[in-house]
Design a protein around this motif. Structure first.
Motif, PDB file in Angstrom:
ATOM      1  N   GLU A   1       0.778  -1.128  -0.032  1.00 38.18           N
ATOM      2  CA  GLU A   1       0.067  -0.004   0.052  1.00 38.18           C
ATOM      3  C   GLU A   1       0.726   1.171   0.020  1.00 38.18           C
ATOM      4  O   GLU A   1       0.747   2.270  -0.840  1.00 38.18           O
ATOM      5  CB  GLU A   1      -1.002   0.021   1.214  1.00 38.18           C
ATOM      6  CG  GLU A   1      -1.912   1.167   1.457  1.00 38.18           C
ATOM      7  CD  GLU A   1      -2.847   0.901   2.647  1.00 38.18           C
ATOM      8  OE1 GLU A   1      -3.207   2.206   3.031  1.00 38.18           O
ATOM      9  OE2 GLU A   1      -2.976  -0.217   3.164  1.00 38.18           O
TER      10      GLU A   1
ATOM     11  N   SER B   1     -16.245  -6.856  -6.056  1.00 36.83           N
ATOM     12  CA  SER B   1     -16.168  -6.244  -4.610  1.00 36.83           C
ATOM     13  C   SER B   1     -16.119  -7.556  -3.705  1.00 36.83           C
ATOM     14  O   SER B   1     -16.603  -8.437  -3.991  1.00 36.83           O
ATOM     15  CB  SER B   1     -16.943  -5.314  -4.302  1.00 36.83           C
ATOM     16  OG  SER B   1     -18.327  -5.921  -4.168  1.00 36.83           O
TER      17      SER B   1
ATOM     18  N   GLY C   1     -11.490  -5.595   2.063  1.00 37.55           N
ATOM     19  CA  GLY C   1     -11.840  -4.259   2.278  1.00 37.55           C
ATOM     20  C   GLY C   1     -12.816  -3.495   1.586  1.00 37.55           C
ATOM     21  O   GLY C   1     -13.487  -2.558   1.709  1.00 37.55           O
ATOM     22  N   ASN C   2     -13.696  -4.586   0.678  1.00 37.03           N
ATOM     23  CA  ASN C   2     -15.033  -4.382   0.165  1.00 37.03           C
ATOM     24  C   ASN C   2     -14.645  -3.169  -0.943  1.00 37.03           C
ATOM     25  O   ASN C   2     -15.760  -2.224  -1.047  1.00 37.03           O
ATOM     26  CB  ASN C   2     -16.147  -3.953   1.058  1.00 37.03           C
ATOM     27  CG  ASN C   2     -17.472  -4.298   0.770  1.00 37.03           C
ATOM     28  OD1 ASN C   2     -17.693  -5.297   0.045  1.00 37.03           O
ATOM     29  ND2 ASN C   2     -18.373  -3.610   1.309  1.00 37.03           N
ATOM     30  N   TYR C   3     -13.722  -3.015  -1.496  1.00 36.31           N
ATOM     31  CA  TYR C   3     -13.504  -1.838  -2.503  1.00 36.31           C
ATOM     32  C   TYR C   3     -14.178  -2.343  -3.794  1.00 36.31           C
ATOM     33  O   TYR C   3     -14.305  -3.695  -3.859  1.00 36.31           O
ATOM     34  CB  TYR C   3     -12.066  -1.853  -2.760  1.00 36.31           C
ATOM     35  CG  TYR C   3     -11.041  -1.022  -1.644  1.00 36.31           C
ATOM     36  CD1 TYR C   3     -11.145   0.209  -1.174  1.00 36.31           C
ATOM     37  CD2 TYR C   3     -10.488  -1.842  -0.726  1.00 36.31           C
ATOM     38  CE1 TYR C   3     -10.610   0.766  -0.324  1.00 36.31           C
ATOM     39  CE2 TYR C   3      -9.688  -1.400   0.312  1.00 36.31           C
ATOM     40  CZ  TYR C   3      -9.874  -0.098   0.285  1.00 36.31           C
ATOM     41  OH  TYR C   3      -9.063   0.540   1.665  1.00 36.31           O
ATOM     42  N   HIS C   4     -14.754  -1.518  -4.520  1.00 38.09           N
ATOM     43  CA  HIS C   4     -15.420  -1.747  -5.795  1.00 38.09           C
ATOM     44  C   HIS C   4     -14.243  -1.603  -6.976  1.00 38.09           C
ATOM     45  O   HIS C   4     -13.923  -0.460  -6.914  1.00 38.09           O
ATOM     46  CB  HIS C   4     -16.632  -0.902  -6.057  1.00 38.09           C
ATOM     47  CG  HIS C   4     -17.500  -1.552  -6.993  1.00 38.09           C
ATOM     48  ND1 HIS C   4     -18.270  -2.740  -7.154  1.00 38.09           N
ATOM     49  CD2 HIS C   4     -17.857  -0.745  -8.379  1.00 38.09           C
ATOM     50  CE1 HIS C   4     -18.625  -2.775  -8.159  1.00 38.09           C
ATOM     51  NE2 HIS C   4     -18.452  -1.787  -9.036  1.00 38.09           N
TER      52      HIS C   4
ATOM     53  N   LEU D   1      -5.363   3.135  -9.356  1.00 45.23           N
ATOM     54  CA  LEU D   1      -5.428   2.562  -8.062  1.00 45.23           C
ATOM     55  C   LEU D   1      -4.631   3.018  -6.901  1.00 45.23           C
ATOM     56  O   LEU D   1      -3.461   3.359  -7.316  1.00 45.23           O
ATOM     57  CB  LEU D   1      -5.088   0.819  -7.805  1.00 45.23           C
ATOM     58  CG  LEU D   1      -6.197   0.131  -8.761  1.00 45.23           C
ATOM     59  CD1 LEU D   1      -5.575  -1.217  -8.551  1.00 45.23           C
ATOM     60  CD2 LEU D   1      -7.764   0.317  -8.862  1.00 45.23           C
TER      61      LEU D   1
ATOM     62  N   GLN E   1      -6.234   0.587  -2.430  1.00 44.06           N
ATOM     63  CA  GLN E   1      -6.918  -0.426  -3.508  1.00 44.06           C
ATOM     64  C   GLN E   1      -6.124  -1.338  -4.376  1.00 44.06           C
ATOM     65  O   GLN E   1      -6.531  -2.612  -4.473  1.00 44.06           O
ATOM     66  CB  GLN E   1      -7.516   0.648  -4.592  1.00 44.06           C
ATOM     67  CG  GLN E   1      -8.635   1.623  -4.092  1.00 44.06           C
ATOM     68  CD  GLN E   1      -8.817   2.509  -5.178  1.00 44.06           C
ATOM     69  OE1 GLN E   1      -7.805   3.127  -5.693  1.00 44.06           O
ATOM     70  NE2 GLN E   1     -10.053   2.897  -5.538  1.00 44.06           N
TER      71      GLN E   1
ATOM     72  N   TYR F   1      -6.605  -5.225  -4.514  1.00 47.35           N
ATOM     73  CA  TYR F   1      -6.627  -5.870  -5.767  1.00 47.35           C
ATOM     74  C   TYR F   1      -5.763  -6.960  -5.897  1.00 47.35           C
ATOM     75  O   TYR F   1      -6.020  -8.196  -6.641  1.00 47.35           O
ATOM     76  CB  TYR F   1      -6.357  -4.643  -6.783  1.00 47.35           C
ATOM     77  CG  TYR F   1      -6.536  -5.152  -8.432  1.00 47.35           C
ATOM     78  CD1 TYR F   1      -7.596  -5.001  -9.165  1.00 47.35           C
ATOM     79  CD2 TYR F   1      -5.211  -5.349  -9.149  1.00 47.35           C
ATOM     80  CE1 TYR F   1      -7.894  -5.831 -10.260  1.00 47.35           C
ATOM     81  CE2 TYR F   1      -5.289  -5.794 -10.328  1.00 47.35           C
ATOM     82  CZ  TYR F   1      -6.537  -5.777 -11.092  1.00 47.35           C
ATOM     83  OH  TYR F   1      -6.816  -6.171 -12.186  1.00 47.35           O
TER      84      TYR F   1
END
Length: 359
Positions: free
Chosen positions: A169, A187, A192-195, A203, A207, A211
């Protein structure tokens, strides 16, 4: 005569300007030199702290390795560890294992991911021990991981680079984010439930970590994750080679020095920047493919690569290294021969038995 005097007089007012210009340029060069020296010193100090020899390299902490000094192709094992990502604090197994071959002559880089559940003989244990390849790092650290991966694909690997996945990160943020091509929209609450939307996306660090780590929502499972990890690595390399990274240079150094270990010395890395940079222009990637199997004793779910697949990957990597192809004859091949009833054409999970040669 008058015209000559006039010409001389017309030139005089410009001389002070010329002196000022020379002074400005000289000051700028000194400043740039001092800045460059500071960056060099900072980099050397930071990267020296990441050096951990394992006895397989052909150089020491303060010298350029013979292979790199002679500008020869070489293989390095990239290890991504679980520690620090999504709340994990244990040492654990390696989450990512990628064999990378860098060839300055052909100006190419080849990456082959080794799925974490691939069956492999642990190289360096006192007794026979065959289990998932990512266990090698937990059992014997980077050295065992290197030796185990080397035996699995029959390729000499002298170098390793272990990176804490939790630092991904910060690295991505330090290079200003990365651009990827998302294969499908998804997602996942596990990361982390990122879309993520199908198509090109830029990104940030958080993210990019999500990913690279997701596998629950991927129809290809761990193989899909391997592809996304390779995508992120390529994107980081591309951004790191750009001058934009300099603005976050201090942050990048701090992140790297506290979250990376390698047996590449600072001198090695400087030589790589000078002589191997062009190899980053063409990065090819693939994954060692395996069959789903329930392995006994256990049972436990594994990925079993066929002898044909092992030979294919070995040939690819050895060719990239400039080495001749060799018929692979490791423990995986012996186990495959012993499992006479295993149907390699059947995509369904089957039983597979590990035969201990010591019994």
């Amino acid at each position: 005569m008058d015209s000559r005097v006039n010409r001389r007089q017309s030139q005089r007012p410009h001389r002070p300007l010329l002196k000022i210009l020379i002074l400005i340029l000289s000051t700028a060069l000194v400043a740039l030199g001092a800045y460059g020296l500071r960056l060099y010193s900072q980099t050397k100090y930071a990267l020296n702290s990441t050096y951990r020899g394992i006895g397989t390299e052909d150089g020491s902490a303060g010298t350029v390795a013979k292979t790199i000094q002679q500008k020869k192709p070489f293989a390095v094992l990239l290890l991504g560890t679980d520690t620090g990502a999504f709340g994990r604090n244990d040492t654990g197994r390696s989450d990512t294992m990628i064999v990378v071959v860098i060839n300055p002559k052909t100006k190419t880089t080849n990456m082959v991911s080794l799925p974490r559940d691939t069956a492999a003989k642990m190289i360096g244990t006192k007794s026979f021990n065959m289990q998932k390849v990512n266990a090698a790092y937990e059992i014997g650290g980077s050295k065992m991981a290197v030796n185990t991966a080397s035996a699995l694909v029959n390729v000499p690997i002298k170098y390793y680079l272990t990176v804490n996945m939790g630092a991904l990160e910060k690295v991505v943020d330090a290079v200003g984010g990365v651009d990827v091509d998302v294969a499908f929209s998804w997602s996942d609450p596990h990361v982390g439930n990122y879309h993520f939307t199908k198509g090109k996306m830029h990104l940030n660090g958080a993210q990019a970590l999500a990913y690279a780590r997701m596998r629950h929502a991927d129809p290809e499972g761990d193989y899909g994750r391997q592809k996304r990890q390779q995508q992120v690595i390529k994107a980081i390399v591309k951004k790191a080679l750009s001058t934009d990274t300099l603005k976050n240079f201090d942050q990048l150094l701090k992140t790297v020095s506290s979250n990376m270990q390698t047996n590449l010395s600072f001198a090695d890395m400087m030589a790589l920047v000078q002589n191997y940079r062009a190899a980053a222009g063409s990065i090819k990637s693939t994954t060692l493919q395996g069959h789903d199997a329930m392995v006994y004793p256990g049972p436990a779910s594994y990925q079993i690569p066929s002898t044909t697949e092992l030979q294919h990957v070995s040939d690819l990597l050895r060719t990239a290294l400039g080495l001749s192809k060799e018929t692979i004859a490791n423990q995986n091949v012996r186990e495959n021969k012993a499992n006479t009833e295993f149907n390699w054409d059947n995509p369904e999970a089957q039983n597979y038995v590990i035969y201990n040669p010591d019994l």
